[in-house]
Design a protein around this motif. Structure first.
Motif, short mmCIF file in Angstrom:
data_model
loop_
_atom_site.label_atom_id
_atom_site.label_comp_id
_atom_site.label_asym_id
_atom_site.label_seq_id
_atom_site.Cartn_x
_atom_site.Cartn_y
_atom_site.Cartn_z
N ARG A 207 5.49 -6.26 -6.57
CA ARG A 207 4.91 -5.75 -8.05
C ARG A 207 4.18 -4.44 -7.74
NH1 ARG A 207 3.74 -11.16 -8.50
NH2 ARG A 207 1.46 -10.70 -8.40
N GLY A 208 3.29 -4.36 -6.72
CA GLY A 208 2.52 -3.15 -6.40
C GLY A 208 3.24 -2.08 -6.21
N ALA A 209 4.47 -2.30 -5.51
CA ALA A 209 5.28 -1.21 -5.23
C ALA A 209 6.04 -0.74 -6.46
CB ALA A 209 6.42 -1.49 -4.06
N ARG A 210 6.55 -1.72 -7.37
CA ARG A 210 7.20 -1.30 -8.50
C ARG A 210 6.30 -0.69 -9.55
NH1 ARG A 210 7.66 -6.50 -12.10
NH2 ARG A 210 5.56 -5.80 -12.48
N ASP A 211 5.08 -0.93 -9.43
CA ASP A 211 4.00 -0.41 -10.71
C ASP A 211 3.57 0.79 -9.95
OD1 ASP A 211 5.40 -2.33 -12.32
OD2 ASP A 211 3.47 -3.71 -11.97
N GLY A 212 3.44 1.04 -8.64
CA GLY A 212 2.55 2.02 -8.09
C GLY A 212 1.03 1.82 -8.09
N VAL A 213 0.78 0.39 -7.93
CA VAL A 213 -0.67 0.12 -7.56
C VAL A 213 -0.96 -0.04 -6.27
CG1 VAL A 213 -2.36 -1.85 -7.98
CG2 VAL A 213 -0.42 -1.44 -9.82
N GLN A 214 -1.93 0.63 -5.74
CA GLN A 214 -2.57 0.47 -4.47
C GLN A 214 -3.72 -0.41 -4.31
OE1 GLN A 214 -1.05 2.01 -2.23
NE2 GLN A 214 0.21 3.69 -3.27
N PRO A 215 -3.89 -0.90 -3.16
CA PRO A 215 -3.12 -0.68 -1.68
C PRO A 215 -1.75 -1.37 -1.59
CG PRO A 215 -4.78 -2.24 -1.35
CD PRO A 215 -5.02 -2.06 -2.81
N TRP A 216 -1.54 -2.02 -2.74
CA TRP A 216 -0.24 -2.99 -2.38
C TRP A 216 1.09 -2.26 -2.30
CZ3 TRP A 216 -3.47 -6.61 -1.50
CH2 TRP A 216 -4.27 -6.83 -2.25
N ALA A 217 1.20 -1.30 -2.91
CA ALA A 217 2.47 -0.31 -2.62
C ALA A 217 2.60 0.26 -1.30
CB ALA A 217 2.38 1.00 -3.79
N ARG A 218 1.15 0.57 -0.84
CA ARG A 218 1.47 0.93 0.57
C ARG A 218 1.75 0.09 1.54
NH1 ARG A 218 -2.37 0.52 4.18
NH2 ARG A 218 -4.04 0.00 2.43
N ILE A 219 1.03 -1.21 1.31
CA ILE A 219 1.14 -2.37 2.17
C ILE A 219 2.48 -2.99 1.96
CG2 ILE A 219 0.41 -4.74 2.69
CD1 ILE A 219 -2.25 -3.92 1.78
N HIS A 220 3.23 -2.84 0.95
CA HIS A 220 4.77 -3.03 0.63
C HIS A 220 5.40 -2.42 1.47
CE1 HIS A 220 8.75 -3.18 -1.33
NE2 HIS A 220 8.36 -4.62 -1.24
N ALA A 221 5.34 -1.00 1.54
CA ALA A 221 6.20 -0.23 2.42
C ALA A 221 5.97 -0.34 3.91
CB ALA A 221 5.72 1.43 1.90
N GLU A 222 4.73 -0.89 4.23
CA GLU A 222 4.66 -1.06 5.63
C GLU A 222 4.93 -2.57 6.21
OE1 GLU A 222 0.35 -0.68 5.92
OE2 GLU A 222 0.33 1.57 5.91
N ASP A 223 4.70 -3.56 5.19
CA ASP A 223 5.07 -5.10 5.62
C ASP A 223 5.60 -5.78 4.60
OD1 ASP A 223 3.46 -4.73 8.06
OD2 ASP A 223 1.37 -4.78 6.94
N GLY A 224 6.23 -5.27 3.71
CA GLY A 224 6.85 -5.89 2.60
C GLY A 224 8.18 -6.86 3.10
N ALA A 225 8.82 -6.23 4.03
CA ALA A 225 9.95 -7.02 4.61
C ALA A 225 9.52 -8.20 5.61
CB ALA A 225 10.69 -6.20 5.68
N TYR A 226 8.16 -7.96 6.33
CA TYR A 226 7.57 -8.98 7.01
C TYR A 226 7.47 -10.40 5.99
CZ TYR A 226 3.93 -11.90 9.09
OH TYR A 226 3.06 -12.91 9.55
#
Length: 246
Positions: A207-226
């Motif tokens: 959701r953070g990545a979808r909505d551009g909410v930090q730090p969740w969007a950044r963490i999704h890019a780094e660790d979302g697949a994990y």
């Protein structure tokens, strides 16, 4: 002089001498009350709250020590001691009565309420200090359940992850939960919660990545697949976790 802190630190959090300064939010007064309670009941595993500075920032005790490895590489003997530490924390928070004006920052909704939890008991928030284990970053504390918190802590501290052999993960899970002292009747339910709790983290990041909410969007890019892979792993092997905890 302000110093940047190592690790994945919240924006605006700095060290000044033997204190940490962090921006306040609507929840900060309630967190201060919780930390004051923990100190009053003799729990030494949290930093003391020291009020506000002249810029209105929250002032906390700086606890020197070593932060854990996010991959969950603690030796088995230490996993048992961290589990026991979490049980001590839960005994300490069980007697906390929030102030009437209590406000909490709810990042991931709990699955119920039976006590106040930290909600991010993970290696990146656990300091190995001269006085023992100390848990930092209390901004996300709030009402929750022992099971929801224990599921997240067990997964992160024991390092239950796709690249670790199942037998090793099962043994590490058992060590952590034995250290906590979880009753036998509650263990199957915990095994079933491991996947949902990891998936809740995965969804927060998505959701953070979808909505551009930090730090969740950044963490999704780094660790979302994990987190997606970890949730899938934990859901796929519930029987294995039940057997390990029996």
């Amino acid at each position: 002089m302000e110093q940047a802190l190592p690790g994945n630190v919240t924006i605006g959090v700095v060290r000044i001498g033997d204190t940490v300064r962090r921006p306040v939010g609507p929840w900060t007064d309630t967190v201060d009350a919780l930390l004051a309670h923990l100190h009053a009941v003799g729990f030494r595993g949290a930093p003391r709250s020291l009020g506000r500075d002249d810029r209105g920032r929250q002032v906390l005790e700086y606890v020197p020590g070593e932060l854990g490895d996010p991959a969950g590489t603690y030796p088995v003997a230490e996993l048992a001691s961290i589990g026991a530490f979490l049980a001590d924390l839960h005994r300490a928070t069980a007697s906390f009565v929030p102030p009437p004006s209590a406000t909490w920052q709810r990042v991931i909704p709990p699955d119920g309420i039976d006590l106040v939890c930290h909600h991010d008991v993970a290696p990146w928030n656990l300091v190995r200090s001269a006085r023992g284990w100390v848990l930092i970053d209390w901004d996300g504390a709030g009402p929750g359940t022992r099971g929801w918190e224990l599921a997240y802590a067990a997964q992160s501290m024991a390092g239950l992850r796709p690249d670790r052999p199942l037998a090793e993960s099962a043994a590490r899970l058992r060590a952590f939960v034995d250290g906590y002292g979880l009753a036998g009747a509650d263990r199957p339910a915990l095994a079933a919660l491991l996947g949902p709790r990891a998936r809740a983290m995965s969804e927060l990041l998505r959701r953070g990545a979808r909505d551009g909410v930090q730090p969740w969007a950044r963490i999704h890019a780094e660790d979302g697949a994990y987190w997606r892979a970890t949730a899938d792993l934990l859901d796929a092997h519930v029987d294995r976790w039940v057997a390990a905890l029996a």
